[in-house]
Design a protein around this motif. Sequence first.
Motif, PDB file in Angstrom:
ATOM      1  N   GLY A   6     -12.098 -15.679  24.049  1.00 45.10           N
ATOM      2  CA  GLY A   6     -11.022 -15.809  23.182  1.00 45.10           C
ATOM      3  C   GLY A   6     -11.294 -15.970  21.681  1.00 45.10           C
ATOM      4  N   LYS A   7     -12.503 -15.256  21.308  1.00 43.98           N
ATOM      5  CA  LYS A   7     -12.514 -15.394  20.091  1.00 43.98           C
ATOM      6  C   LYS A   7     -11.991 -14.342  19.305  1.00 43.98           C
ATOM      7  N   THR A   8     -11.871 -14.641  17.981  1.00 50.70           N
ATOM      8  CA  THR A   8     -11.011 -13.669  17.139  1.00 50.70           C
ATOM      9  C   THR A   8     -11.958 -13.116  16.047  1.00 50.70           C
ATOM     10  N   VAL A   9     -11.905 -11.864  16.075  1.00 46.30           N
ATOM     11  CA  VAL A   9     -12.784 -10.908  15.154  1.00 46.30           C
ATOM     12  C   VAL A   9     -12.092 -10.129  14.278  1.00 46.30           C
ATOM     13  N   GLY A  10     -12.894  -9.850  13.152  1.00 40.10           N
ATOM     14  CA  GLY A  10     -12.251  -8.833  11.804  1.00 40.10           C
ATOM     15  C   GLY A  10     -12.044  -7.588  12.454  1.00 40.10           C
ATOM     16  N   CYS A  11     -10.752  -7.016  13.062  1.00 38.81           N
ATOM     17  CA  CYS A  11     -10.554  -5.690  13.733  1.00 38.81           C
ATOM     18  C   CYS A  11      -9.017  -5.741  13.291  1.00 38.81           C
ATOM     19  N   GLU A  12      -8.624  -4.705  13.270  1.00 43.12           N
ATOM     20  CA  GLU A  12      -6.969  -4.311  12.698  1.00 43.12           C
ATOM     21  C   GLU A  12      -6.662  -3.109  13.725  1.00 43.12           C
ATOM     22  N   ILE A  13      -5.457  -3.281  14.056  1.00 42.73           N
ATOM     23  CA  ILE A  13      -4.613  -2.096  14.911  1.00 42.73           C
ATOM     24  C   ILE A  13      -3.763  -1.397  13.927  1.00 42.73           C
ATOM     25  N   PHE A  14      -3.968  -0.025  13.684  1.00 45.79           N
ATOM     26  CA  PHE A  14      -3.135   0.509  12.890  1.00 45.79           C
ATOM     27  C   PHE A  14      -1.871   1.277  13.828  1.00 45.79           C
ATOM     28  N   GLU A  15      -0.939   0.567  13.735  1.00 44.00           N
ATOM     29  CA  GLU A  15       0.320   1.109  14.599  1.00 44.00           C
ATOM     30  C   GLU A  15       1.104   1.961  13.692  1.00 44.00           C
ATOM     31  N   GLY A  16       1.548   3.113  14.209  1.00 45.59           N
ATOM     32  CA  GLY A  16       2.437   4.096  13.652  1.00 45.59           C
ATOM     33  C   GLY A  16       1.650   4.838  12.714  1.00 45.59           C
ATOM     34  N   LEU A  17       0.170   4.963  12.526  1.00 49.76           N
ATOM     35  CA  LEU A  17      -0.602   6.174  11.951  1.00 49.76           C
ATOM     36  C   LEU A  17      -0.418   7.323  12.638  1.00 49.76           C
ATOM     37  N   HIS A  18      -0.101   8.508  11.760  1.00 51.69           N
ATOM     38  CA  HIS A  18      -0.039   9.790  12.507  1.00 51.69           C
ATOM     39  C   HIS A  18      -0.627  10.624  11.427  1.00 51.69           C
ATOM     40  N   SER A  19      -0.840  11.804  11.764  1.00 51.88           N
ATOM     41  CA  SER A  19      -1.574  13.008  11.039  1.00 51.88           C
ATOM     42  C   SER A  19      -1.367  13.220   9.673  1.00 51.88           C
ATOM     43  N   GLN A  20      -0.061  12.710   9.242  1.00 54.55           N
ATOM     44  CA  GLN A  20       0.404  13.020   7.931  1.00 54.55           C
ATOM     45  C   GLN A  20       0.712  11.843   7.270  1.00 54.55           C
ATOM     46  N   SER A  21      -0.068  10.737   7.719  1.00 52.12           N
ATOM     47  CA  SER A  21      -0.141   9.419   7.032  1.00 52.12           C
ATOM     48  C   SER A  21      -0.726   9.425   5.584  1.00 52.12           C
ATOM     49  N   GLY A  22      -0.096   8.867   4.533  1.00 48.00           N
ATOM     50  CA  GLY A  22      -0.681   8.693   3.217  1.00 48.00           C
ATOM     51  C   GLY A  22      -1.120  10.004   2.713  1.00 48.00           C
ATOM     52  N   THR A  23      -2.516  10.292   2.250  1.00 45.04           N
ATOM     53  CA  THR A  23      -3.169  11.258   1.625  1.00 45.04           C
ATOM     54  C   THR A  23      -3.778  12.213   2.912  1.00 45.04           C
ATOM     55  N   TYR A  24      -3.565  13.496   3.057  1.00 42.43           N
ATOM     56  CA  TYR A  24      -4.003  13.998   4.220  1.00 42.43           C
ATOM     57  C   TYR A  24      -4.316  15.431   3.628  1.00 42.43           C
ATOM     58  N   LEU A  25      -5.174  16.004   4.732  1.00 42.42           N
ATOM     59  CA  LEU A  25      -5.683  17.450   4.686  1.00 42.42           C
ATOM     60  C   LEU A  25      -5.227  18.132   5.739  1.00 42.42           C
TER      61      LEU A  25
END
Length: 230
Positions: free
Chosen positions: A38-57
């Motif tokens: 039940g330990k909590t660690v520093g890790c995040e889930i990126f929901e909704g990330l797609h190939s044209q998220s933010g700055t992209y190539l």
Amino acid sequence: MKKIIDITGIIDKGMWNYEPPFPDIEIKPLPPIPWLGGKTVGCEIFEGLHSQSGTYLETPAHNFGNNNGSYALIEVPVDKIYEIPCVVLNIGPFEMNPEEGRHPITVEELKACPNADQIREGDAVIVGTGWGKYWFHPDNLKYAPYFTTDAMEWIIAQKPFLIGGDSARWDCLEDPQAFWDDFYGNDILMGGPFVDLEKVTAPRCKLTILPPKFPITSCAPSRALIIEED
């Protein structure tokens, strides 16, 4: 003396994003891990990330399809996207003005840049309008500057390796400028949208834009840097 300018936009909730069916990004903490008691660690889930998220190539496969003879982003040799000779044409800053609507980027504005004559075949050509300041604005796309046909055809005629900008919507949906077939047909990479292009002052510089190694996809979020050298 080397100056490095990070032109990558932040990926976070509330940033600009294409309309549905593109999902919105939401960053959530990883739940407690049962197999660690039940330990909590520093890790995040990126929901909704797609190939044209933010700055992209992006490669031409975005237009032609990943399975129609074009090439995936992972097939672009990394040395080709590291320190690309680059010219940034800063024609802004433009301000968001709902009364005037979207600003058309014209060939006259591009040619008026003092370093427009510095473009060489194989360069990355990036157009700055100051739009990066609206990265988190809900109307970013609604009022984003767009390229006129003449402006884009002029850039394509310079035979660049990559074309980029700080506006995410290059075409006018109400009055399509009909340059996409020429753009993708000339095997040009697309980069952006970028931020802080107004910080680039050198007539010529270098662009490094590195995506993660996802298979199959034609585009992916990327970290982009401008390198200026005396």
